[in-house]
Design a protein around this motif. Sequence first.
Motif, PDB file in Angstrom:
ATOM      1  N   GLU A 181       3.242 -16.927 -30.229  1.00  0.00           N
ATOM      2  CA  GLU A 181       2.198 -16.067 -30.435  1.00  0.00           C
ATOM      3  C   GLU A 181       1.380 -15.783 -29.541  1.00  0.00           C
ATOM      4  O   GLU A 181       0.843 -14.606 -29.012  1.00  0.00           O
ATOM      5  CB  GLU A 181       1.310 -16.734 -31.499  1.00  0.00           C
ATOM      6  N   VAL A 182       0.733 -16.928 -28.685  1.00  0.00           N
ATOM      7  CA  VAL A 182      -0.180 -16.607 -27.461  1.00  0.00           C
ATOM      8  C   VAL A 182       0.530 -16.002 -26.233  1.00  0.00           C
ATOM      9  O   VAL A 182      -0.065 -15.390 -25.323  1.00  0.00           O
ATOM     10  CB  VAL A 182      -0.814 -18.004 -27.298  1.00  0.00           C
ATOM     11  N   LEU A 183       1.942 -15.827 -26.308  1.00  0.00           N
ATOM     12  CA  LEU A 183       2.481 -15.029 -25.112  1.00  0.00           C
ATOM     13  C   LEU A 183       2.970 -13.805 -25.718  1.00  0.00           C
ATOM     14  O   LEU A 183       3.683 -13.082 -25.091  1.00  0.00           O
ATOM     15  CB  LEU A 183       3.634 -15.926 -24.780  1.00  0.00           C
ATOM     16  N   LYS A 184       2.498 -13.342 -26.922  1.00  0.00           N
ATOM     17  CA  LYS A 184       2.368 -11.971 -27.418  1.00  0.00           C
ATOM     18  C   LYS A 184       4.046 -11.567 -27.569  1.00  0.00           C
ATOM     19  O   LYS A 184       4.442 -10.567 -27.326  1.00  0.00           O
ATOM     20  CB  LYS A 184       1.705 -10.984 -26.548  1.00  0.00           C
ATOM     21  N   LEU A 213      -4.668 -19.973 -26.623  1.00  0.00           N
ATOM     22  CA  LEU A 213      -5.266 -19.203 -27.656  1.00  0.00           C
ATOM     23  C   LEU A 213      -6.738 -18.923 -27.429  1.00  0.00           C
ATOM     24  O   LEU A 213      -7.228 -17.737 -27.871  1.00  0.00           O
ATOM     25  CB  LEU A 213      -5.133 -19.834 -28.780  1.00  0.00           C
ATOM     26  N   GLU A 214      -7.495 -19.946 -26.432  1.00  0.00           N
ATOM     27  CA  GLU A 214      -8.614 -19.625 -26.199  1.00  0.00           C
ATOM     28  C   GLU A 214      -8.822 -18.154 -25.595  1.00  0.00           C
ATOM     29  O   GLU A 214     -10.081 -17.490 -25.502  1.00  0.00           O
ATOM     30  CB  GLU A 214      -9.135 -20.774 -25.240  1.00  0.00           C
ATOM     31  N   THR A 266      -5.222 -15.757 -34.904  1.00  0.00           N
ATOM     32  CA  THR A 266      -3.906 -15.662 -35.246  1.00  0.00           C
ATOM     33  C   THR A 266      -3.882 -15.736 -36.697  1.00  0.00           C
ATOM     34  O   THR A 266      -4.735 -15.872 -37.268  1.00  0.00           O
ATOM     35  CB  THR A 266      -2.928 -16.917 -34.506  1.00  0.00           C
ATOM     36  N   THR A 267      -2.571 -16.346 -37.105  1.00  0.00           N
ATOM     37  CA  THR A 267      -2.275 -16.431 -38.646  1.00  0.00           C
ATOM     38  C   THR A 267      -2.891 -17.619 -39.241  1.00  0.00           C
ATOM     39  O   THR A 267      -3.220 -18.644 -38.431  1.00  0.00           O
ATOM     40  CB  THR A 267      -0.797 -16.569 -39.050  1.00  0.00           C
ATOM     41  N   PRO A 268      -3.385 -17.729 -40.542  1.00  0.00           N
ATOM     42  CA  PRO A 268      -4.120 -18.862 -41.138  1.00  0.00           C
ATOM     43  C   PRO A 268      -3.229 -20.238 -40.797  1.00  0.00           C
ATOM     44  O   PRO A 268      -4.012 -21.160 -40.411  1.00  0.00           O
ATOM     45  CB  PRO A 268      -4.124 -18.688 -42.368  1.00  0.00           C
ATOM     46  N   SER A 284     -10.168 -30.674 -33.159  1.00  0.00           N
ATOM     47  CA  SER A 284     -10.861 -31.740 -33.623  1.00  0.00           C
ATOM     48  C   SER A 284     -10.987 -33.080 -32.784  1.00  0.00           C
ATOM     49  O   SER A 284     -11.683 -34.117 -33.050  1.00  0.00           O
ATOM     50  CB  SER A 284     -10.341 -32.061 -35.222  1.00  0.00           C
ATOM     51  N   VAL A 285     -10.074 -33.128 -31.815  1.00  0.00           N
ATOM     52  CA  VAL A 285      -9.792 -34.135 -31.145  1.00  0.00           C
ATOM     53  C   VAL A 285      -9.812 -34.014 -29.839  1.00  0.00           C
ATOM     54  O   VAL A 285     -10.113 -34.946 -28.939  1.00  0.00           O
ATOM     55  CB  VAL A 285      -8.447 -34.965 -31.339  1.00  0.00           C
ATOM     56  N   VAL A 286      -9.526 -32.591 -29.271  1.00  0.00           N
ATOM     57  CA  VAL A 286      -9.587 -32.335 -27.996  1.00  0.00           C
ATOM     58  C   VAL A 286     -10.325 -31.001 -27.711  1.00  0.00           C
ATOM     59  O   VAL A 286      -9.899 -30.098 -28.243  1.00  0.00           O
ATOM     60  CB  VAL A 286      -8.136 -32.123 -27.465  1.00  0.00           C
ATOM     61  N   ARG A 287     -11.320 -31.067 -26.955  1.00  0.00           N
ATOM     62  CA  ARG A 287     -12.033 -29.768 -26.328  1.00  0.00           C
ATOM     63  C   ARG A 287     -11.426 -28.858 -25.313  1.00  0.00           C
ATOM     64  O   ARG A 287     -10.643 -29.250 -24.903  1.00  0.00           O
ATOM     65  CB  ARG A 287     -13.481 -30.082 -26.049  1.00  0.00           C
ATOM     66  N   PRO A 288     -11.531 -27.561 -25.434  1.00  0.00           N
ATOM     67  CA  PRO A 288     -10.954 -26.531 -24.722  1.00  0.00           C
ATOM     68  C   PRO A 288     -11.267 -27.163 -23.391  1.00  0.00           C
ATOM     69  O   PRO A 288     -12.224 -27.987 -22.934  1.00  0.00           O
ATOM     70  CB  PRO A 288     -11.757 -25.179 -24.733  1.00  0.00           C
ATOM     71  N   TRP A 289     -10.579 -26.437 -22.079  1.00  0.00           N
ATOM     72  CA  TRP A 289     -10.647 -26.805 -20.675  1.00  0.00           C
ATOM     73  C   TRP A 289     -11.801 -25.754 -20.241  1.00  0.00           C
ATOM     74  O   TRP A 289     -11.273 -24.580 -19.814  1.00  0.00           O
ATOM     75  CB  TRP A 289      -9.454 -26.974 -19.968  1.00  0.00           C
ATOM     76  N   ASP A 290     -12.752 -26.185 -19.741  1.00  0.00           N
ATOM     77  CA  ASP A 290     -13.753 -25.247 -19.332  1.00  0.00           C
ATOM     78  C   ASP A 290     -13.325 -25.423 -17.738  1.00  0.00           C
ATOM     79  O   ASP A 290     -13.456 -24.544 -16.525  1.00  0.00           O
ATOM     80  CB  ASP A 290     -15.159 -25.307 -19.462  1.00  0.00           C
ATOM     81  N   CYS A 291     -12.973 -26.671 -17.250  1.00  0.00           N
ATOM     82  CA  CYS A 291     -12.887 -26.900 -15.961  1.00  0.00           C
ATOM     83  C   CYS A 291     -12.060 -28.317 -15.809  1.00  0.00           C
ATOM     84  O   CYS A 291     -11.961 -28.775 -16.988  1.00  0.00           O
ATOM     85  CB  CYS A 291     -13.939 -27.129 -15.024  1.00  0.00           C
ATOM     86  N   ASP A 292     -11.533 -28.694 -14.578  1.00  0.00           N
ATOM     87  CA  ASP A 292     -10.585 -29.800 -14.649  1.00  0.00           C
ATOM     88  C   ASP A 292     -11.143 -30.986 -15.337  1.00  0.00           C
ATOM     89  O   ASP A 292     -12.634 -31.281 -14.960  1.00  0.00           O
ATOM     90  CB  ASP A 292      -9.955 -30.122 -13.219  1.00  0.00           C
TER      91      ASP A 292
END
Length: 393
Positions: free
Chosen positions: A131-134, A334-335, A342-344, A355-363
């Motif tokens: 999905e994220v690779l279209k 996906l961010e 995407t789909t539900p 819920s357990v891992v936040r996105p990566w803004d930096c290393d």
Amino acid sequence: MLLALRINVLAKGHSGISLETLHAIIEAFNASCLSFIPEKGTVGASGDLAPLSHLALGLVGEGKMWSPVTGWSNAKYVLEAHGLKPLSLKPKEGLALINGTQMITSLGAEAVERALAIARQADIIAALTLEVLKGTTKAFDSDVHAVRPHPGQMQVAWRFRSVLDSDVFSSEITEKYRPHQRVQDPYSLRCSPQVHGVVNDTIAFVKNIISTEMNSATDNPALDYLAIGVHELASISERRIERLCNPSLSELPAFLVNEGGLNSGFMIAHCTAASLVSENKVLCHPSSVDSLSTSAATEDHVSMGGWAARKALRVVEHVEQVLAIELLAACQALEFHRPLKTTPPLEEVHQLMRSVVRPWDCDRFMSPDIEAAHKLLREEKASTPLTNHTISG
């Protein structure tokens, strides 16, 4: 597991053991009095003689034993702490206790169960990556797979259809890029049902063997086939991780992080996945192709089933870890599609991860995140969309 399986075998009445002794072993099991058993030292000939000898050693009050009450201690003390007496063996009972393949089977049973769980979740993770690779969903059409109707392949294609863009679930990402979809995607995306499907068929085959073995008096199951089969889930997953991280293939930021010159993003995580896949290739060398004559040439062709079982379990764990990295990478990718959704079912997977891992803004230190994702997969959390959102066809 080993003690439970040994009780199951002895209870069949084919091993020449008294009911009194069997009841004493069951009492030890119910009290969680567990003998110390080294993991190495069996060739799987007449059985797991060395490990089962250690199992019996504790039951007769010698060697080391563990229980929740005492921890590790002298076996006689552990038994006495639970009001139990060491076994006093009658004729034939010593041989009955040590002749079997329950170490191989117990490790094999765990490997099969974990392989079943990760195989289901691998389909969801691969679908999110597609999905994220279209990617296009055309390769998963039921009519396409009906002309090559391998059971596992058809099941995996159905799982992909269950969570990707369809008449039931719509995806804003798919809708936006539909006019620009490629005619076909690379193998690691469009051939996932074929590759994952064979793994599913392999696991089903080995599960049948292990189930039969668990309920037999004694025999030697080999687990080389399982290791070779389930390894493919990691092998193709690593290729998808490469596509997610490579901007020339993904059309996403390099290594899935902004300011790539400063931040390495998922570069090292991909290296970790590649390392695990490479290690699996060595572990997948069949132990059953080797045989050493033992017992004064009486057992002159042996299965090496103990090593097969231990390395099969290690291969499964590596597969879990590689797919955990892919899940992290796909959720990070996906961010970069936001605010599109995407789909539900796949949004549910993303929310679970967040819920357990936040996105990566930096290393940042990534090991805890990989461990958190691995824990979700061990708990089979990533397969919940298949039960919460089920479609037919």
